[in-house]
Scaffold this motif. Structure first.
Motif, PDB file in Angstrom:
ATOM      1  N   UNK A 209       0.825  -1.192   0.000  1.00 54.05           N
ATOM      2  CA  UNK A 209       0.000   0.000   0.000  1.00 54.05           C
ATOM      3  C   UNK A 209       0.864   1.249   0.000  1.00 54.05           C
ATOM      4  N   UNK A 210       0.345   2.320  -0.561  1.00 49.00           N
ATOM      5  CA  UNK A 210       1.040   3.599  -0.514  1.00 49.00           C
ATOM      6  C   UNK A 210       1.221   4.017   0.944  1.00 49.00           C
ATOM      7  N   UNK A 211       2.450   4.355   1.298  1.00 49.25           N
ATOM      8  CA  UNK A 211       2.762   4.688   2.675  1.00 49.25           C
ATOM      9  C   UNK A 211       3.266   3.509   3.479  1.00 49.25           C
ATOM     10  N   UNK A 301       2.171   0.964  -4.562  1.00 51.36           N
ATOM     11  CA  UNK A 301       1.251   1.907  -5.185  1.00 51.36           C
ATOM     12  C   UNK A 301       1.761   3.332  -4.985  1.00 51.36           C
ATOM     13  N   UNK A 302       1.862   4.095  -6.081  1.00 54.01           N
ATOM     14  CA  UNK A 302       2.321   5.476  -5.942  1.00 54.01           C
ATOM     15  C   UNK A 302       1.148   6.385  -5.580  1.00 54.01           C
ATOM     16  N   UNK A 303       1.385   7.699  -5.581  1.00 60.72           N
ATOM     17  CA  UNK A 303       0.360   8.650  -5.156  1.00 60.72           C
ATOM     18  C   UNK A 303      -0.842   8.677  -6.091  1.00 60.72           C
ATOM     19  N   UNK A 340      13.935   0.331  -2.202  1.00 65.23           N
ATOM     20  CA  UNK A 340      12.561   0.783  -2.014  1.00 65.23           C
ATOM     21  C   UNK A 340      12.384   2.233  -2.458  1.00 65.23           C
ATOM     22  N   UNK A 341      11.244   2.514  -3.036  1.00 65.11           N
ATOM     23  CA  UNK A 341      10.878   3.891  -3.368  1.00 65.11           C
ATOM     24  C   UNK A 341      10.219   4.468  -2.120  1.00 65.11           C
ATOM     25  N   UNK A 342      11.059   5.010  -1.232  1.00 61.20           N
ATOM     26  CA  UNK A 342      10.602   5.387   0.104  1.00 61.20           C
ATOM     27  C   UNK A 342       9.534   6.467   0.104  1.00 61.20           C
ATOM     28  N   UNK A 343       9.450   7.254  -0.972  1.00 63.76           N
ATOM     29  CA  UNK A 343       8.382   8.257  -1.042  1.00 63.76           C
ATOM     30  C   UNK A 343       7.012   7.592  -1.108  1.00 63.76           C
ATOM     31  N   UNK A 344       6.978   6.294  -1.491  1.00 67.30           N
ATOM     32  CA  UNK A 344       5.726   5.546  -1.554  1.00 67.30           C
ATOM     33  C   UNK A 344       5.658   4.447  -0.491  1.00 67.30           C
ATOM     34  N   UNK A 345       6.766   3.750  -0.243  1.00 68.13           N
ATOM     35  CA  UNK A 345       6.754   2.639   0.710  1.00 68.13           C
ATOM     36  C   UNK A 345       6.814   3.107   2.164  1.00 68.13           C
TER      37      UNK A 345
END
Length: 400
Positions: A209-211, A301-303, A340-345
């Motif tokens: 999930x996003x976040x 999942x991105x924004x 990881x794409x930490x802005x999303x994960x």
């Protein structure tokens, strides 16, 4: 002749009718290893497996695991507790004992008009519900393998073609260097031609999930996972190179997104006289559930609600030494890392994990192994927090 390694020392019994062979097979006690041969229809029936007893002393640096956690049954990297605040409980020390790794299998081999038809069914009791440790320790069996092979074709559930099981080091733990190992059993259609193997396998997408608040298990893919593998065997050992192509997809009331993913894995064994070195190295984007017992997700999942595949890589190397004909040891080191794409994960996603395994195994007779193994493992999150596991395992196994 059926050559599964579990039946190498099995006895043989020839009967005249296949019905009688099947009846005798069903009547055998679960502790017997046997082959039955139907001479009329040229079919062999076999029963095998092993009995295994495990005991674990586990010391967690941060927190603890619930008594029914899979991480109390064998080493699962994603379950190593990590404390992210000052309010966490102190580390815990636990002791567990079980026989859940015990497994049994049934197989047949039939020669029909010059064609070989094999069937194989195997079950064990790991990672299953239906029991507890209060009184009876009764656990439900689970399906491991169920497949049919016809000449060069295989259909059914077994090890993914992306995995080279011959490269796995000997370990008392169920898997050993789990964080870096390609490991998956699933339904497939596989064709083997010479040194090549090609397969279409059951797809499944593991989406964060996003976040980073939870993961979604998505069975929405419209295409099978595709694997190609080349195997090379020589006097010095063996080597395999495998490639994976996947479709990652989520399609529910909230999201509708698709992306592609891939993975590459190199694995093998190098003989050093009686000793050997085993290794595996893998890299991919969206490789997720195939490596490290799903220590990371396939995608996040991105924004905008779209899937972003997560890059990851891992590898292990293991050295096996025979002290004498009855005593042996394996030392292995394993490491895994996710980009990881930490802005999303978020920053609580697993960034890396590694472990060291050292064992000593004694076999007073060939089918019986008694041993001790030490595991030192670490899991680190993107925010820099980490947790350690020190585990001492004792095992006894008798191969049927």
């Amino acid at each position: 002749m059926f050559t599964n390694k579990n039946f190498t020392n099995a006895g043989k019994l020839t009967v005249a009718k296949s019905a009688l062979a099947a009846a005798l097979l069903l009547a055998l006690p679960a502790t017997a290893a046997v082959k039955l041969k139907d001479a009329v229809n040229d079919t062999e029936f076999a029963f095998g497996g092993y009995m295994k007893v495990d005991a674990f002393w586990s010391d967690f640096s941060d927190g603890s695991l619930a008594s029914n956690s899979i991480g109390r049954q064998f080493y699962v990297p994603s379950t190593v507790p990590v404390c992210e605040s000052q309010d966490c409980e102190d580390g815990a020390t636990t002791f567990d004992g079980h026989t859940r790794a015990t497994r049994f299998n049934f197989s047949t081999l039939t020669n029909i008009d010059g064609h070989k038809v094999k069937t194989f069914l195997e079950m064990d009791f790991l990672a299953t519900p239906g029991g507890n440790e209060l009184v009876s320790n009764s656990y439900s069996p689970r399906l491991r393998h169920a497949f049919i092979s016809y000449d060069n074709w295989l259909v059914g559930q077994t090890w993914t073609t992306f995995q080279n099981t011959g490269a796995l080091p000997e370990s008392l733990d169920f898997l050993g260097p789990a964080e870096s190992t390609i490991f998956e059993r699933q339904a497939m259609v596989r064709y083997s031609y010479g040194n090549w193997q090609f397969s279409l396998e059951n797809p499944e997408s593991l989406v964060m999930n996003n976040g980073g608040n939870g993961r979604i298990d998505c069975d929405d893919s419209s295409l099978p996972d595709m694997v190609a593998r080349y195997n090379h065997n020589a006097d010095w050992g063996q080597l395999s190179v495998a490639g994976l192509l996947r479709q990652l997809k989520i399609d529910d009331a909230n999201y509708d997104s698709t992306t592609s993913a891939y993975g590459v894995s190199v694995a093998g064994k190098i003989k050093l006289g009686a000793d050997d070195i085993r290794f595996m190295g893998s890299y991919g984007s969206g490789m997720g559930r195939y490596i490290g017992l799903a220590i990371t997700s396939d995608a996040v999942l991105d924004d905008k609600g779209d899937l972003e595949a997560i890059d990851s890589y891992g590898g292990f190397v293991a050295y096996r030494h025979l002290w004498n004909e009855k005593l042996r040891s394996t030392l292995s080191y394993s490491t895994f890392s996710a980009d990881n794409k930490t802005e999303y994960t978020g920053r609580s996603a697993t960034k890396s994990a590694d472990s060291i395994h050292l064992n000593l195994i004694y076999s007073p007779i060939k089918p019986l192994s008694i041993g001790v193994e030490y595991i030192r493992a670490n899991r680190e999150l993107e925010n820099g927090y980490d947790g350690d596991l020190d585990r001492l395992q004792f095992s006894a196994k008798y191969v049927l």
